[in-house]
Each structure stands twice: as C-alpha cells, then as structure tokens.
Design an enzyme around this catalytic site. Structure first.
Site, PDB file in Angstrom:
ATOM      1  CG  ASP A 379      -4.137   8.235  16.619  1.00 18.64           C
ATOM      2  OD1 ASP A 379      -4.654   7.425  15.823  1.00 18.64           O
ATOM      3  OD2 ASP A 379      -2.954   8.601  16.530  1.00 18.64           O
ATOM      4  CD  GLU A 507      -1.648   1.503  10.074  1.00 20.27           C
ATOM      5  OE1 GLU A 507      -0.588   1.953   9.624  1.00 20.27           O
ATOM      6  OE2 GLU A 507      -2.613   2.235  10.410  1.00 20.27           O
ATOM      7  CE  LYS A 619       2.924   1.593  11.683  1.00 20.57           C
ATOM      8  NZ  LYS A 619       1.998   2.372  10.863  1.00 20.57           N
ATOM      9  CD  GLN A 620      -0.587   0.323  15.360  1.00 20.09           C
ATOM     10  OE1 GLN A 620      -0.088   0.573  14.266  1.00 20.09           O
ATOM     11  NE2 GLN A 620      -1.390   1.146  15.985  1.00 20.09           N
TER      12      GLN A 620
HETATM   13  C1  BGC Z   1      -0.567   3.915  13.316  1.00 20.55           C
HETATM   14  C2  BGC Z   1      -2.050   4.155  13.446  1.00 20.55           C
HETATM   15  C3  BGC Z   1      -2.280   5.564  13.944  1.00 20.55           C
HETATM   16  C4  BGC Z   1      -1.595   6.564  13.041  1.00 20.55           C
HETATM   17  C5  BGC Z   1      -1.729   7.983  13.527  1.00 20.55           C
HETATM   18  C6  BGC Z   1       0.038   4.968  12.419  1.00 20.55           C
HETATM   19  O1  BGC Z   1       1.412   4.805  12.360  1.00 20.55           O
HETATM   20  O2  BGC Z   1      -0.308   2.654  12.773  1.00 20.55           O
HETATM   21  O3  BGC Z   1      -2.607   3.222  14.337  1.00 20.55           O
HETATM   22  O4  BGC Z   1      -3.638   5.819  13.986  1.00 20.55           O
HETATM   23  O5  BGC Z   1      -0.233   6.247  12.983  1.00 20.55           O
HETATM   24  O6  BGC Z   1      -1.173   8.146  14.785  1.00 20.55           O
END
Ligand code: BGC
Length: 802
Positions: A379, A507, A619-620
C-alpha cells in the site's frame, strides 16, 4: 456528508465544509465511525477521536507506529518456510481521558441535557475542537470547550486544552485528568482482517515516577521486548480557588483538580502528553527520563506555541499538497463540495499517518485502528508514495530508507523460501514476514517489484541519486537476483522467461503461473537494475565498488538480468486481444456478480477460498493496475479491451481497486465510470462506503484518490521521468488545481474545460507535454493553453506515436 445505506444520518448534523469535518449533535449511532473520522496523528503517534470523558466509546485507541507484540503463529498443519512470528501493533496506555464532575454529577454525554454541541476537526489548524453546553439536573449551565492536537512538528507530543465555565452559579467542580491502562485490542475473530486479541497481559508496567501534576509510566512488552515511556503533565489557569491531588500506581494514575467554581469564571487545564518507544535498546526508565525532558520543554513553551507550530506545518503542507476542485451548476457544486471535503480529509489523513513516520512504514489503517494489525503492505509504495514523492519528498525518502533497513531480513526470508537475493515481506512491522496465509501473502512476490517501482519514480521525480546509489542500488541487486532465481527460461514457451506459482494483486486468484502484473513489474525491476548498476559501473566507479563490496556482485549478473527481462513472458490472448491475468485465468468459470446478493460481499467473508479461486472473479485491479503503472507498455486499444473485459469481473472487495479503475476509465474515455469510481474512492471513508470505517481509515485508497485527481482527471503521466498532461475533467467539475514538486521545481497546474494553465512557482525551467504539445516553462512563468477537442487530440496522439 457521511451517508451510509443503513445509517443515513441527517446532513444538517454533518454539514459539508471544505476545510472541516463537523458534527453538530451527539449522534450515538455514528459513535464508532466518528472515532476514525476525528482521529489525530502524526505518523508516530495516533489517537482515535474518543471523547475526553472516555465514555461512550467503541474503541479507546492510542497507537504508536511500529510498537508491537510478537506471537508464534500456530498452524494446524505446518509446512517448510511458513512465516513463524505474528506481529500486532498494540493499543498503548490512554492519556486522552479527562473526566468532569459538577456538583458530584459526572458529565456523561448519552444522558446529559445538551444546549449546544459541536465537534470539529479543523484541517488547517490540525486540531479537534469540542464545545458543549451542558445543563446539569440542578440547572447549572456548564460550558465545556476542549481542543486536542497531536503535534506534527514535535513527534512525541500531544496536548489537550480543556476549559470549563459554569455560566450561572457557584458550584464545586472536579476535573480528573488520567492515564489509563491500555485498553484491550479490538479483536475480531470472524474477520481475518482484524487484529488479534491477547489472552495474556502484553504491556507490563515496570517503572513509574510522579510528582505534583506529572505522571510518567514505563512499560515493556511481554514477548517482543519493546519498551515504552509515556507521561502527562498539567498547567491550570483559573481565578477560582482550587486544590490538586495526584495518585499514580504504575499502571494508571490521575491528577484531580477540585475547584470552587464561580459563575462565569473559567477553569482552564492544559494537559501535555508524551510517548517515547524503543525496540528494546532503551530501558523503560530511560524512556521515562526522555518523557520527563519532553514534558519540561513542552510545558515551558506552552499550548499556544504548539498550536502555532501546528498551523505553520499545515500551511506549508497545503501549499504543496492541496488539490482544489470546483463544480459549476448547483447540483455539481454540491457534489464537488462533498468531494472537496473528502479529498482534503483523505490527504490530511495521509499526512497524519506519515508525517513523522521516521524509521517505520505506514500501516494499512494509518494510526486510526488496529485492523491488519498495524502492518505495512505494498500500500505504501504503490498507493501512497506517488502523492508523497510529488508533494512531501522528505517523507517519501524516509519510507524508502525504511524499506532498505529491512533488506537483511528480506535476504534471510529469500533463503527461507529457497531463493537467492532478497524477498521483502508481504506484510510486516519488524521486517519479518508476518503473513500466515501464504497463498495471499508470501506468494505476492510482486512486493519486490512494487518497492523498486516506487524507488524509480522517486528518483525520477526528485533526482535523488544519493539514495539511488546507496540504498537503492543494493535493493536493486537483491530484488533482481530474486527474480532471476525465481523464474526460468521455458522451452515450452520458446525460451521465454516465465515466473510460476505466484499471486498477483488480485487475491481472489492465487498461486498462478505467469501473472501478467507480476511479470510486467518484474521485467521493469530487472531492467532498472541492469541499467542502474550498468551506469554505476561505467560512470560512478566508486559507488559501484561499494556496491560490489556490499552485495558480492559479479559482472555477469547484469547481463543475466537484462537477458531475463528481454525474454520475459507476457501473457497475451490474440483472439480476444487482451492480456490474460495469468496462464489459466481465462479457462475458469465466470462468477455471476450481478446475481450475487449484496450482503454476500466481500466474497472472502462468505465463501471458501477454493470456491472463489476456481472462478473468474477479481478482488481488485490487477491487469488494470499494470495498465496504469506501466501504461506506456499497452496500446490505447489494448487498454480499452482489457478494461472492458476485467471491469465486470471486479468486485472491488478491496478498497485499493476503485481509484485505479477510475484512472483507466478516464484514460479510455469512459468518463461515466471514471466519475462513478472516483466518487466511490474519494468518499470511501467519509461516507463509510465499505461499512467498516469504524475500524480505521483505508489509507491506500486515500492515496489513490490523489492519483484519481492527478493521473485520472488531469491525465498526468510521468513515464521515464517526463511529465505530460492530457486532462479529462469530468462534466461535474469545472476547475481542478494542484501543485507538484518535480526535480526540485514547484509547478502549479490548473484545468478548466476550456484551458490549461501551467505556472512554475519556483525553479530554473521545466519542459512538459500538454496534449502532445511540448511546453517549456521559464522561472516564474505562467502559460495558458486551450484544450484540444477529441479529433485534434487523436491527431496529436498519432503524431506523438510516430
Ligand atoms: C488487499 C491488499 C492490501 C491489504 C492492506 C487487502 O485487502 O487485497 O492488496 O495490501 O488489504 O490494505
């Protein structure tokens, strides 16, 4: 301002204000959320927005960045190389609490009869102000005014000014200013994102000293061996007669002011607070002594001095970091007003999470909550460093140096997972991998490339060669070694360099072969290592010699990195014209997002991981993120096709997604989606869109909202350290203005729908590109240029490509 589907508090309680977060009535249903919204911090010390009275509260939270307890990770079934030590940022003793008794009646918000109530977080003064007029059961009108700050200038200092005035009579008052034992961790057994609770006592009181109005406590953690000193001291100003009593037992303490209050004569208490911590190098006694010295100094300088310093610090911050937006028509003005408030608050929170993060990273929730255990993830590098690099390069540099300080641990970790070079931890506080779920943790090898990506951007923007040649080069060598060792030249892929069994940013798809994002980012990492180290060898032999000494570098390694990067396998599907997320992604069944009930998101809380993994569901942003970070490696058509393919599969279950989706949507001309995602990202916390702002703010998404404004709406790109702008202001905005520090020069840019204005506020001269046209700015010069329409733009882009 704050709107949530289920809570929906009336807007007159939370009016929109550009520079403030305001609450005009006691609103218990939003108690937990407002503890995050009104949180204060400076990157070292963070305090949730709890009421001074200590009650009511959801979580009474005070956090020191990096101050953590360790614990053995227990696996039902263990395997070689699994992470061994969990780390949890601790809630430390509370120093905020000041209780008030009037005529022996405690002031307690839920039952108090309130004639006036206002709580304000002021982003220009950096204070949390509270004003309340309480009518006691016996008819006394008691005006309570408090102001709290966590000093941005003085890393170890916080302070509260607490004033009580009885307006209509003489009455005995008691003000009890306390240090309280650290409240328990906010643990959530059902939600894997939340922090861990401890059965044993984690903070052991080992020392205390107190006299008159001062109390100082020393603690040591049970297992990690970290040490803490914290203390408070007071000054009282009043014309009323008073007596002071103090008691402190090492665990907690209170200084009690008993005042014979006369009508209209205020009692003013200043509470000065300090925290000092150490990884164990300093004893609790030593930290208590440091605390005493800080208190001496702060007490002498006084509260007003802290206020002044805070204002000056913030003036300077906003001068560099502010992003201004305006809407024109009435509805757009309201929406833009909300976004302006939220955007500023987001930037303010980033500052609060990072300003004095010296020798630490930035936790995923900043210092506003314990979710994700106070861990540092990618992050910081991918979502926060762009903002900090362009506005507060000092902080960016500290964060990169902190990563470098983990290098030895990363080397050890690479050995543990049978690899050469260094592997940075997916999540950590102390540098050791703390992810207990390897599929969505350790397997995210892309963290190495993310760090190098941020390093490169920082160096291109700041020209800080010293950092590159010292810390940077060493990280480059070790990360490049890891990639070379991790991947292989595959005969089945015509000798291409493939990377198997990794997890990309998404993820919801884990342990895959040739994740496009990872391969693209690893290629950049290898290329950058090869060119930087090659240049050092040719042009900076002394730096090169030191690097060889530190890393045992052999000459042939540079050519090997180059060879692997040149041969990197980048998945591409000719028929669909898209980049598959990995080798097998497109073969899986598509998840029916439209028909998944809304209350079954985030999917990770309602489905076994295997169910998620066997579907095309994201997820992202993953490929879409690569298209932003490495945008010059994709054609416009590929960007469009990839976005159109992946966007409907993306749940946005991570808050890190919407900002990136907005930027790419803007780039491909999908302005409707760009605005929709932008609003979602900008209002994520202030409107509690994720429904979990009570647990802390989403600091990465906040950094993402700066990127939405700058990379999305202003269309800035900085490939290879060359600045270009191709603004795409959405219809709802009529003006966007911000500043950038680029190679030590101070650039101000402003866009309307008709024109762009570039002004070099400070510097020697800067070249940039405006919609494909070269612009040379001289010192102090301002250039205004008309914005080209879409057809002229296409021609300019074509010309640029030729
Ligand atoms: C995300 C990660 C992120 C982490 C902390 C997770 O839900 O998938 O990409 O680094 O949250 O923010």
């Amino acid at each position: 301002m704050i709107r949530h589907e289920t809570l929906n508090p009336p807007p007159h309680i939370y009016p929109v204000n550009e520079w403030k977060i305001i609450e005009t009535a006691f609103y218990p249903r939003f108690l937990a959320q407002t503890e995050t919204l009104f949180a204060l911090g400076n990157g070292y010390l963070g305090m949730r927005g709890n009421y001074e009275e200590g009650r009511p509260c959801f979580q009474n939270g005070t956090f020191i960045n990096g101050f953590h307890e360790t614990w053995p990770i227990v696996y039902g079934e263990k395997a070689f190389g699994f992470a061994r030590t969990g780390q949890t940022m601790l809630n430390v003793p509370d120093t905020k609490t000041i209780r008030l008794y009037v005529d022996d009646e405690p002031f307690f918000l839920p039952t108090a009869s309130l004639q006036l109530y206002e709580r304000v977080l002021d982003m220009q003064s950096g204070t949390l102000d509270f004003e309340v007029l309480w009518e006691t059961p016996s008819g006394k009108q008691v005006l309570i005014e408090s102001r709290r700050l966590v000093s941005l200038e003085q890393r170890h200092v916080a302070a509260i000014s607490y004033q009580v005035t009885v307006l209509n009579g003489d009455v005995p008052l008691v003000i009890s200013s306390e240090i309280r034992e650290a409240p328990p961790n906010q643990a959530g057994m059902e939600d894997p994102r939340q922090a861990r609770g401890f059965a044993h006592q984690v903070l052991i009181p080992v020392h205390h000293q107190s006299n008159e109005q001062r109390m100082v406590l020393g603690h040591r953690t049970a297992t990690s061996g970290m040490t803490l000193g914290c203390g408070v001291d007071h000054r009282i100003e009043t014309e009323n007669p008073y007596a002071v009593d103090m008691s402190c037992d090492g665990k907690q303490g209170r200084v009690v002011f008993s005042v014979e209050a006369r009508a209209g004569r205020p009692v003013q208490i200043f509470k000065f607070i300090t925290y000092h911590s150490s990884r164990g190098g300093a004893t609790p006694q030593e930290l208590c002594e440091r605390s005493e010295r800080t208190l001496d100094r702060t007490l002498t300088a006084g509260f007003d001095h802290l206020l002044k310093q805070q204002r000056v610090f913030l003036e300077e911050f906003w001068r560099k970091a502010d992003v201004q937006i305006e809407g024109d028509a009435e509805q757009a003005q309201r929406q833009a007003g909300e976004m302006q408030q939220a955007l500023r608050w987001n930037l303010f929170q980033i500052l609060q999470a990072s300003a004095r993060a010296e020798g630490t990273g930035i936790p995923a929730k900043g210092l506003t909550g314990q979710t994700y255990e106070g861990h540092y993830f990618w992050d910081t590098e991918i979502y926060l460093l762009p903002f900090l690099t362009y506005t507060e390069p000092r902080i960016a540099r500290n964060l990169l140096r902190f990563r470098h300080s983990m290098l030895d641990r990363a080397r050890e970790r690479a050995r543990e997972v049978n690899q050469k070079g260094a592997l940075f931890p997916w999540r950590t506080i102390n540098g050791e991998e703390a992810s207990a779920y390897y599929a969505a943790g350790t397997a995210q090898y892309h963290i190495n490339a993310d760090i190098i990506y941020a390093l490169r951007k920082y160096v291109e923007v700041t020209d800080d060669k010293a950092l590159l040649f010292n810390e940077g080069a060493e990280m480059l060598v070790e990360t490049a070694r890891l990639w070379l060792d991790l991947g292989f030249f595959s005969d089945r892929q015509g000798g291409k360099f493939c990377i198997h069994s990794v997890t990309g940013p998404d993820e919801y798809t884990t342990v895959v072969n040739n994740n496009a994002f990872t391969n693209l980012m690893a290629r950049e990492n290898l290329w950058y290592a090869a060119t930087t180290v090659g240049t050092m060898k040719d042009q900076h032999p002394e730096h090169y010699a030191t690097l060889v000494h530190k890393t045992g570098l052999e000459e042939g390694e540079i050519a090997d990195w180059q060879r692997a990067a040149d041969a990197m396998f980048i998945p591409y599907e000719e028929e669909l014209g898209i980049h598959p997320q990995d080798d097998n992604f497109l073969d899986s069944e598509i998840w029916d997002i439209k028909n998944t009930p809304r209350d079954k998101f985030p999917l990770l809380l309602y489905h076994h991981p295997l169910v998620i993994y066997r579907h095309q569901v994201i997820k992202q942003a993953d490929v879409v993120l690569a298209m932003f970070l490495l945008g010059d490696e994709f054609s416009r058509e590929q960007k469009k096709r990839n976005f159109d393919y992946y966007d409907p599969l993306t749940t946005g279950d991570s808050s890190l997604s919407a900002c990136i989706q907005s930027i790419i949507a803007a780039e491909i001309g999908n302005s409707g989606e760009a605005v929709r995602y932008a609003r979602y990202a900008v209002l994520m916390d202030l409107a509690d869109i994720g429904g979990n702002v009570r647990d802390g703010c989403h600091i990465a998404s906040m950094g993402g909202t700066w990127m939405v404004a700058v990379y999305g709406f202003a269309g800035m790109r900085d490939y290879g350290g060359r600045l270009s702008f191709d603004p795409r202001l959405p219809r709802m905005l009529c003006r966007l203005r911000f500043c950038l520090i680029f190679q030590g020069q101070d650039l101000e840019v402003e866009f309307t729908h008709q024109q762009a204005r570039y002004r070099l506020r400070e510097g020697q001269g800067l070249t940039l590109s405006h919609q494909g046209q070269r612009v040379e700015l001289k010192p102090d010069e301002e250039i205004a240029l008309p914005l080209a329409g879409e057809s002229q733009l296409c021609a300019a882009r074509k010309k640029e490509r030729q």
